[in-house]
Design a protein around this motif. Structure first.
Motif, mmCIF file in Angstrom:
data_model
loop_
_atom_site.group_PDB
_atom_site.id
_atom_site.type_symbol
_atom_site.label_atom_id
_atom_site.label_comp_id
_atom_site.label_asym_id
_atom_site.label_seq_id
_atom_site.Cartn_x
_atom_site.Cartn_y
_atom_site.Cartn_z
ATOM 1 N N ARG A 21 0.568 -0.842 -0.443
ATOM 2 C CA ARG A 21 0.045 -0.064 0.328
ATOM 3 C C ARG A 21 0.748 0.728 0.199
ATOM 4 N N SER A 77 1.541 5.637 -0.816
ATOM 5 C CA SER A 77 0.821 6.979 -1.434
ATOM 6 C C SER A 77 1.400 7.051 -2.730
ATOM 7 N N ASP A 127 -1.222 -1.216 -3.805
ATOM 8 C CA ASP A 127 -2.486 -0.980 -3.903
ATOM 9 C C ASP A 127 -1.931 1.128 -4.243
ATOM 10 N N VAL A 153 -2.505 5.008 -2.448
ATOM 11 C CA VAL A 153 -3.393 5.946 -2.512
ATOM 12 C C VAL A 153 -2.809 7.301 -2.952
#
Length: 252
Positions: free
Chosen positions: A8, A10, A33, A35
């Protein structure tokens, strides 16, 4: 790879058509993933260079070159360039300053947002290389604090403005003769006759530059935290492929 195993990360980037696949999640990088956070360039660049706030960030190319030169931040770029722009049309002058062409800028007062701003870097280089302008003869007026502190060569003279001063107003009132800026000044957008472009047909000038050089100037690149790449070197390739896929989706 299961969803539980995906990294995950950013991502801070501009809200452009070619980035929409990543922003909206239509394009998912392999094993990641994202963000996604859309921010305007000055805030995005400042937050990354002053606080390393994001895992991945669209960043000023000129600032990245400075970072690599100084080895000042643990960031590595991948060959992704979300923002390109010709810049001849971003050179504005006071209509009463008597500036007919690039050489007339010598010995004058010229405003810039920052010295390391990529738009200003390209235009200074173009003025010197293609029009023979002596950049050291110009008195430069700088609007903002530099994102990355650095020492300028002594031949360049730079005046730092206060927070209360505005280059847009100074150009209108003749306190500076010209302005090199990454955005179009508000007074020009409003049709104020006291401001005009230095190149009357800027588009034709940009086309001549492209025919002569083959260059479509790069403004931004994409950087990744070095520590992240040390742990997961595959992230660079995954993001490169994802940015390319997002761009291809926008063309479609």
């Amino acid at each position: 790879m299961s969803d539980a195993d995906r990294l995950r990360l950013s991502l801070a980037c501009g809200d452009y058509d070619i980035n929409r696949g990543l922003i909206e999640g239509t394009i998912r990088p392999e094993g990641i993933d994202l963000v996604a956070i859309t921010l305007h360039s000055p805030e995005r660049h400042w937050r990354m260079m002053r606080g390393l706030e994001f895992d991945v960030c669209e960043l000023s190319l000129a600032s990245y070159l400075l970072i690599r030169d100084q080895r000042s931040l643990p960031l590595i770029a991948i060959p992704v360039f979300p923002h390109r722009r010709f810049r001849h049309s971003y050179l504005f002058v006071n209509s009463s300053a008597g500036l007919g062409g690039p050489k007339d800028l010598e010995g004058r007062k010229v405003g810039i947002r920052t010295w390391q701003n990529t738009a200003a870097l390209w235009l200074r280089g173009i003025l010197e290389e293609h029009y023979g302008v002596d950049l050291s003869s110009i008195l430069w007026y700088r609007q903002d604090e530099e994102d990355m502190p650095f020492d300028l060569p002594p031949e360049f003279k730079v005046v730092q403005l206060t927070r209360e001063q505005s280059l847009n107003r100074m150009l209108l009132e003749g306190e500076v003769d010209a302005l090199i800026f990454p955005e179009i000044p508000s007074a020009f957008k409003q049709g104020d006759p006291r401001i005009r472009r230095l190149f009357a047909d800027a588009k034709a000038e940009e086309q001549r530059y492209y025919r002569a050089t083959g260059l479509f100037p790069l403004m931004h690149t994409v950087v990744i935290k070095e520590a992240l790449l040390e742990r997961h070197p595959w992230v660079a390739t995954s993001l490169l492929k994802a940015f390319r896929a997002s761009k291809e989706l926008s063309w479609q």
